[in-house]
Write a protein that holds these residues in place. Sequence first.
Motif, short mmCIF file in Angstrom:
data_model
loop_
_atom_site.label_atom_id
_atom_site.label_comp_id
_atom_site.label_asym_id
_atom_site.label_seq_id
_atom_site.Cartn_x
_atom_site.Cartn_y
_atom_site.Cartn_z
N GLY A 215 0.80 -1.21 0.00
CA GLY A 215 0.00 0.00 0.00
C GLY A 215 0.84 1.26 0.00
O GLY A 215 2.03 1.25 0.33
N TRP B 180 1.89 -0.38 -4.69
CA TRP B 180 1.08 -1.56 -4.37
C TRP B 180 1.95 -2.79 -4.14
O TRP B 180 3.04 -2.93 -4.69
N ASP C 83 -4.01 1.99 -4.78
CA ASP C 83 -2.82 1.84 -3.94
C ASP C 83 -2.93 2.63 -2.64
O ASP C 83 -2.61 2.12 -1.56
N CYS D 261 -5.65 -0.12 -0.83
CA CYS D 261 -4.60 -0.89 -0.14
C CYS D 261 -4.11 -0.19 1.12
O CYS D 261 -3.84 -0.84 2.13
N GLU E 121 -7.06 -8.11 -3.40
CA GLU E 121 -7.02 -7.27 -4.59
C GLU E 121 -8.43 -6.84 -4.97
O GLU E 121 -9.42 -7.45 -4.61
#
Length: 501
Positions: A362, A386, A423, A427, A493
């Motif tokens: 992340g 990511w 991202d 994440c 994901e």
Amino acid sequence: MKDTKKVVLLPLDERPCNFKFPYQIFDSEDFIIDRIEPLGDKKIPADVSEVSRMLKEKCKDADIAVLAMDTLLYGGLIPSRLHHFTKEEVMERLNLLREIKSQNNNLKIYAFQCIMRCPKYSSNDEEPDYYEYCGEQIHQLGNAIHKEKLGISSDYNREELLSKIKKEDLEDYENRREFNRSFNLEVLKLAKEGVLEFLIIPQDDSAPYGYTAMDQISVRKEILENCLSDKVIVYPGADEVEMTLLSRAMNEVMVKRPKVYVKYASVHAPYLIPSYEDRSLGETVRYHIMAAGCIQVDSVSEADFVLALSAPARKMLEAVTQPASNADYDVERNLTEFVYAIETYISEGKPVTIGDNAYANGSDLELVAILNQKELLLKVAGYAGWNTSSNTIGTALAEGVKYLYYGSNKKHMEFLLLRYLEDAGYCGFIRKEITEKELPALGMNYFDIKEQNGVVSELVKKYLQDFADTKLTSITKHILIEDIKMPWRRMFETDITVSYR
């Protein structure tokens, strides 16, 4: 580009990072990406016979092919760890490339094949069923065996570990490794024969010692004995490699070797060993740049573009733990100067692509906040943050290469928006929030959310819109979130469709 090029792409699997990202970055009117599909579904392999048929047909008039060997041979990345194929069956698929090259000698084939990973945790989500109960012990056993061979003491007792793993399970695991390693070596023969233009052997979730590291030694020995170091390279990575090879192919079509200056947020960062990797960041970066058909240079003035890396001074943490209030991030890393340099380079007309590898899995939300405040989010040549450091670096480099030749356009902007939403938003923040606050009441968990498109997808969309409205304020007017899917029906994901408006 003088002539239109047809590029056949055989993705590693159906996840967006492998199926969509390469297409979204590189497909254009004169660099046409023709993907082979459909693929599999996580542990369900692609139809390898149909993959072979389509590959042979599409390559007849192609200029370039970028191929995931694990898909051609086994049906995908996860199936490569689970299959029951015979060596004769797999060899037949391998020989297809010799046939394809003989029918179209002008075709340039760029390929990659993973060294089978050995995760340090117990989970059968992406491994054989028995890995659920003994995965950690298998990983530790590999460490002990490797260190014993090297005469180094290990923290793990080999006999104690063997008592905790069923004999038949260990035999199955080691036989799978031997099988796959034998085909790592067979694929090297294709490079030696000239069937392959270039080959990358990436290590997925690697470590300095263990089964994967031992396999790497066998592969390296074969590379050295056959003088293949200029055509075959081995380094950490996996899901970014299609983008790396497309970068290399595009650079060779353009007859250019772009010069890349690397700007670190910490002077100690090049010596850091990133999470899930086996060597220093500085060495891995040099591999990535070379693999992409570029060359690292020592000054900004001679560079075609800048790769800016946000990694900390020493130990890399997980994104879910941020903000990391420690010296590695706050004292021995100068984020203010890092962004100041990025802003300066851009103002002087030097493209900057950001590899936000401060954390694993992340974005660095502090960095994104500063970029947002300074209205730099859509002024960069690329951004990625990511999964692993290598996934991030390979993606950022690919964006930089494409930007160098094509500049900014709607597709470029949409990929940037996607990266900030996925991202940073998903994440870096949302994945944890939904897992902890929403899933228990729904009777779901991180590894099982039941469906690709349902209640969790709607929650992700809602959270993402809020993130865009509150954390990406300088660009939120341009963000139109159209659709969300959860491709493997788990939280790791997501598949975001976003438009630039």
